[in-house]
Design an enzyme around this catalytic site. Structure first.
Site, PDB file in Angstrom:
ATOM      1  N   ALA A  10       5.613  14.806   2.908  1.00 29.53           N
ATOM      2  CA  ALA A  10       6.298  15.155   1.663  1.00 29.53           C
ATOM      3  C   ALA A  10       7.813  15.209   1.801  1.00 29.53           C
ATOM      4  O   ALA A  10       8.519  15.362   0.816  1.00 29.53           O
ATOM      5  CB  ALA A  10       5.768  16.477   1.128  1.00 29.53           C
ATOM      6  N   ARG A  15      18.269  11.334   5.150  1.00 27.37           N
ATOM      7  CA  ARG A  15      19.203  10.832   6.163  1.00 27.37           C
ATOM      8  C   ARG A  15      19.028   9.351   6.492  1.00 27.37           C
ATOM      9  O   ARG A  15      19.849   8.759   7.178  1.00 27.37           O
ATOM     10  CB  ARG A  15      19.081  11.683   7.438  1.00 27.37           C
ATOM     11  CG  ARG A  15      19.818  13.005   7.327  1.00 27.37           C
ATOM     12  CD  ARG A  15      19.512  13.933   8.473  1.00 27.37           C
ATOM     13  NE  ARG A  15      18.170  14.517   8.347  1.00 27.37           N
ATOM     14  CZ  ARG A  15      17.570  15.210   9.290  1.00 27.37           C
ATOM     15  NH1 ARG A  15      18.158  15.403  10.455  1.00 27.37           N
ATOM     16  NH2 ARG A  15      16.359  15.714   9.098  1.00 27.37           N
ATOM     17  N   GLY A  78       7.615  24.229   2.207  1.00 29.09           N
ATOM     18  CA  GLY A  78       7.429  24.454   3.636  1.00 29.09           C
ATOM     19  C   GLY A  78       6.159  23.810   4.159  1.00 29.09           C
ATOM     20  O   GLY A  78       5.259  23.436   3.398  1.00 29.09           O
ATOM     21  N   ASN A 166       8.195  23.418  19.492  1.00 31.75           N
ATOM     22  CA  ASN A 166       7.013  23.007  18.744  1.00 31.75           C
ATOM     23  C   ASN A 166       7.174  21.569  18.255  1.00 31.75           C
ATOM     24  O   ASN A 166       8.182  21.219  17.665  1.00 31.75           O
ATOM     25  CB  ASN A 166       6.886  23.963  17.537  1.00 31.75           C
ATOM     26  CG  ASN A 166       5.794  23.551  16.581  1.00 31.75           C
ATOM     27  OD1 ASN A 166       4.779  23.007  16.988  1.00 31.75           O
ATOM     28  ND2 ASN A 166       6.012  23.830  15.303  1.00 31.75           N
ATOM     29  N   ASN A 374       2.270 -42.735  18.669  1.00 28.17           N
ATOM     30  CA  ASN A 374       3.685 -42.515  18.940  1.00 28.17           C
ATOM     31  C   ASN A 374       4.454 -42.623  17.636  1.00 28.17           C
ATOM     32  O   ASN A 374       4.374 -43.632  16.950  1.00 28.17           O
ATOM     33  CB  ASN A 374       4.188 -43.562  19.940  1.00 28.17           C
ATOM     34  CG  ASN A 374       5.558 -43.181  20.472  1.00 28.17           C
ATOM     35  OD1 ASN A 374       6.460 -42.844  19.697  1.00 28.17           O
ATOM     36  ND2 ASN A 374       5.717 -43.214  21.772  1.00 28.17           N
ATOM     37  N   TYR A 384       5.244 -35.428  -1.066  1.00 34.18           N
ATOM     38  CA  TYR A 384       5.425 -34.681  -2.316  1.00 34.18           C
ATOM     39  C   TYR A 384       6.090 -35.571  -3.349  1.00 34.18           C
ATOM     40  O   TYR A 384       7.134 -36.163  -3.077  1.00 34.18           O
ATOM     41  CB  TYR A 384       6.310 -33.464  -1.994  1.00 34.18           C
ATOM     42  CG  TYR A 384       6.530 -32.497  -3.119  1.00 34.18           C
ATOM     43  CD1 TYR A 384       5.471 -31.991  -3.850  1.00 34.18           C
ATOM     44  CD2 TYR A 384       7.812 -32.054  -3.419  1.00 34.18           C
ATOM     45  CE1 TYR A 384       5.690 -31.077  -4.867  1.00 34.18           C
ATOM     46  CE2 TYR A 384       8.043 -31.137  -4.432  1.00 34.18           C
ATOM     47  CZ  TYR A 384       6.972 -30.651  -5.163  1.00 34.18           C
ATOM     48  OH  TYR A 384       7.197 -29.743  -6.153  1.00 34.18           O
TER      49      TYR A 384
HETATM   50  C1  UD1 Z   1       9.020  21.725  11.829  1.00 32.34           C
HETATM   51  C2  UD1 Z   1       8.471  22.958  12.498  1.00 32.34           C
HETATM   52  C3  UD1 Z   1       9.206  23.199  13.805  1.00 32.34           C
HETATM   53  C4  UD1 Z   1       9.098  21.983  14.682  1.00 32.34           C
HETATM   54  C5  UD1 Z   1       9.574  20.741  13.950  1.00 32.34           C
HETATM   55  C6  UD1 Z   1       9.284  19.524  14.739  1.00 32.34           C
HETATM   56  C7  UD1 Z   1       7.780  24.437  10.683  1.00 32.34           C
HETATM   57  C8  UD1 Z   1       8.130  25.633   9.892  1.00 32.34           C
HETATM   58  N1  UD1 Z   1       8.657  24.083  11.615  1.00 32.34           N
HETATM   59  O1  UD1 Z   1      10.373  22.008  11.536  1.00 32.34           O
HETATM   60  O2  UD1 Z   1       8.664  24.327  14.467  1.00 32.34           O
HETATM   61  O3  UD1 Z   1       9.862  22.185  15.865  1.00 32.34           O
HETATM   62  O4  UD1 Z   1       8.895  20.616  12.692  1.00 32.34           O
HETATM   63  O5  UD1 Z   1       9.859  18.411  14.128  1.00 32.34           O
HETATM   64  O6  UD1 Z   1       6.725  23.855  10.513  1.00 32.34           O
HETATM   65  N2  UD1 Z   1       6.898  18.676   5.109  1.00 32.34           N
HETATM   66  C9  UD1 Z   1       6.100  18.650   3.986  1.00 32.34           C
HETATM   67  N3  UD1 Z   1       6.275  19.593   3.040  1.00 32.34           N
HETATM   68  C10 UD1 Z   1       7.167  20.597   3.155  1.00 32.34           C
HETATM   69  C11 UD1 Z   1       7.973  20.628   4.311  1.00 32.34           C
HETATM   70  C12 UD1 Z   1       7.806  19.650   5.274  1.00 32.34           C
HETATM   71  O7  UD1 Z   1       5.270  17.750   3.841  1.00 32.34           O
HETATM   72  O8  UD1 Z   1       7.233  21.428   2.249  1.00 32.34           O
HETATM   73  C13 UD1 Z   1       6.696  17.632   6.129  1.00 32.34           C
HETATM   74  C14 UD1 Z   1       7.926  16.746   6.297  1.00 32.34           C
HETATM   75  O9  UD1 Z   1       7.782  15.566   5.544  1.00 32.34           O
HETATM   76  C15 UD1 Z   1       7.898  16.423   7.764  1.00 32.34           C
HETATM   77  C16 UD1 Z   1       7.211  17.625   8.396  1.00 32.34           C
HETATM   78  O10 UD1 Z   1       6.516  18.278   7.359  1.00 32.34           O
HETATM   79  O11 UD1 Z   1       7.130  15.273   8.034  1.00 32.34           O
HETATM   80  C17 UD1 Z   1       8.166  18.543   9.087  1.00 32.34           C
HETATM   81  O12 UD1 Z   1       9.075  19.016   8.147  1.00 32.34           O
HETATM   82  P1  UD1 Z   1      10.551  19.359   8.538  1.00 32.34           P
HETATM   83  O13 UD1 Z   1      11.250  19.883   7.368  1.00 32.34           O
HETATM   84  O14 UD1 Z   1      11.143  18.231   9.267  1.00 32.34           O
HETATM   85  O15 UD1 Z   1      10.271  20.572   9.541  1.00 32.34           O
HETATM   86  P2  UD1 Z   1      11.297  21.256  10.452  1.00 32.34           P
HETATM   87  O16 UD1 Z   1      12.001  22.278   9.683  1.00 32.34           O
HETATM   88  O17 UD1 Z   1      12.096  20.237  11.158  1.00 32.34           O
END
Ligand code: UD1
Ligand code: CA
Length: 454
Positions: A10, A15, A78, A166, A374, A384
């Site tokens: 999502a 970037r 999140g 993580n 050849n 064509y």
């Molecule tokens: C997350 C982890 C973090 C980890 C890192 C690794 C959490 C709270 N944190 O952080 O511990 O070190 O990934 O890259 O999980 N996404 C959704 N919906 C949302 C938010 C995110 O689908 O509401 C998806 C994003 O598309 C992405 C992934 O989840 O593919 C991670 O989201 P991102 O915002 O990059 O997480 P981080 O804050 O970097």
């Protein structure tokens, strides 16, 4: 026990600075998300649920033929919230694996141990990074037992020193995930529902949290910008090159070969620099591939030499051929054993039988060329008429003089000879010389034009 896989997709991907969805950008010619899906499906899951937010139309359209459950997360509240949207679509008896749509290179052998789970157990994949900035830190007690994950933005200075982080990838039984996800709060700096908080709660309830350390950081790295895209691409290519060399392929420079597809190369093949292999390509034992050659969706049988700067698409080239330099073999061509195709020759949708030679500056399209034919320099099949395409058939042992035009449909008989410079519009009989050009003559008194004075 069956497996359900949730893929989080999502995120916005701002970037990348692209009008195209981030996860449709390609690594090795394949969309980032497709790498994740291929890995996911190799685990033979019962279902794969993709949580999407942005670019829904684009992404769903691209994967419309895949058997996926699409779940919308309209607002990105999140990672915990994202998984919560997916859970209602998951079989309640299953193990659940959470993957990230923008982490394309995670290896199935890294994931399998995470799935060796008991009930009342969660597992997570961590990694040690030289620069852990931005990631959730893995917090352990003095006995090195896992306690919790603290997000970078919530971490104390002391916690920020920790370099075990993580990856986001985790697994657990549906029931365990459901329980802890239902209890998440967004009481943190980012006001998000952190998926990572389930672990601290699990520890409090004496649920076992098994952590596994990924040994290759880049394989669990997410792609957020084009620099990361490029470095993941290079890593992937280096890995493919290493595999080829292990299998007995000589690469004159492993950093200058690009593989974008399912490529099988037998041993004792030598590949010069700047070669691109795309789609389904098979190269047989002992072949040599010259510099700057690109081959897509083709089979090259053994001991064929392809010289520099050739482009070969969707064709079959049998053994012992010599192709190029500067040859273009277009789709649906079949070159049989020991055929020679030389410089500036274009072959399209044609069969060339054994030992025939088309060595210089020719176009052969929609044709069937017999064996030991050849074809002289500068020969063209005029296939064509501006509206339709027609076939040229050339019998075995024919000799086509230089600069011949064969206006299709036309047949050149077996053993026929065509005089150089002929325009052949009707069939040429077997074993005879056919010649269409006007008799040579010299014009008395002819003068070259001279430049007019103003
Ligand atoms: C997350 C982890 C973090 C980890 C890192 C690794 C959490 C709270 N944190 O952080 O511990 O070190 O990934 O890259 O999980 N996404 C959704 N919906 C949302 C938010 C995110 O689908 O509401 C998806 C994003 O598309 C992405 C992934 O989840 O593919 C991670 O989201 P991102 O915002 O990059 O997480 P981080 O804050 O970097
Ligand atoms: Ca991230």
């Amino acid at each position: 026990m069956s497996l359900s896989i949730i893929i989080l997709a999502a995120g916005k991907g701002t970037r990348m600075k692209s009008s195209k969805s981030k996860i449709l950008h390609c690594v090795a010619g394949k969309p980032i998300l497709q790498h994740v899906l291929d890995t996911a499906f190799s685990l033979k899951p019962e279902e794969v649920v993709v949580v999407y937010g942005h670019d829904a139309e684009q992404v769903r359209n691209h994967f419309r033929e895949w058997s996926l459950t699409w779940v919308e997360q309209a607002e990105q509240l999140g990672t915990g919230h994202a998984v919560a949207q997916a859970l209602p679509h998951v079989n309640k008896n299953n193990k659940v694996l959470v993957l990230y749509a923008d982490v394309p290179l995670v290896d199935v052998n890294t994931l399998k141990p995470l799935l060796e789970l008991q009930k009342d157990q969660l597992s997570l994949l961590s990694v040690k990074l030289d620069n852990p900035t931005g990631y959730g830190r893995i917090i352990r007690n003095q006995e090195n037992q896992f306690l919790e994950i603290v997000e970078h933005k919530d971490a104390s200075n002391e916690q920020l020193e920790i370099n075990e982080v993580n990856t986001g990838i985790l697994a657990g039984y549906y029931a365990d995930l459901k329980k802890f996800i239902d209890n998440l709060s967004n009481d943190n700096v980012q006001k998000e529902y952190y998926l990572t908080d389930i672990f601290a709660n699990a520890v409090k309830e004496n649920i076992l949290v098994k952590t596994m350390l990924a040994d290759k950081p880049i394989e669990v790295e997410g792609i957020n910008n084009r620099k990361q895209l490029a470095s993941i691409e290079r890593y992937y290519q280096q890995k493919r090159a290493d595999q080829l060399m292990e299998n007995g392929v000589t690469l004159l420079d492993p950093s200058r070969l690009d593989i974008r597809g399912n490529v099988t190369i037998e041993n004792d093949v030598t590949i010069d620099i700047n070669v691109i292999l795309e789609g389904d390509v098979k190269i047989g034992q002992g072949c040599q591939i010259g510099a700057n050659t690109s081959i897509s969706d083709s089979v090259i049988e053994s001991n064929t030499q392809i010289f520099a700067n050739c482009v070969i698409e969707n064709s079959l080239i049998k053994s012992g051929c010599r192709i190029g330099p500067f040859a273009r073999i277009r789709p649906d061509s079949e070159l049989n054993e020991n055929v020679h195709i030389g410089n500036f020759v274009e072959i399209k949708k044609s069969v060339v039988k054994t030992k025939s030679k088309i060595n210089h500056l020719s176009y052969i399209g929609d044709s069937e060329v017999g064996s030991q034919v050849n074809i002289g320099a500068g020969t063209i099949t005029c296939n064509y008429d501006g509206a339709n395409k027609y076939k040229t058939t050339i019998g075995d042992n024919a000799f086509i003089g230089s600069c011949t035009q064969m206006v299709a449909p036309v047949t050149i008989g077996e053993g026929a000879t065509i005089g150089a410079g002929s325009t052949i519009t009707t069939d040429a009989p077997e074993h005879k010389l056919t010649i269409s050009r006007a008799k040579q003559r010299s014009i008395e008194g002819w003068q070259r034009p001279v430049k007019k004075t103003k």
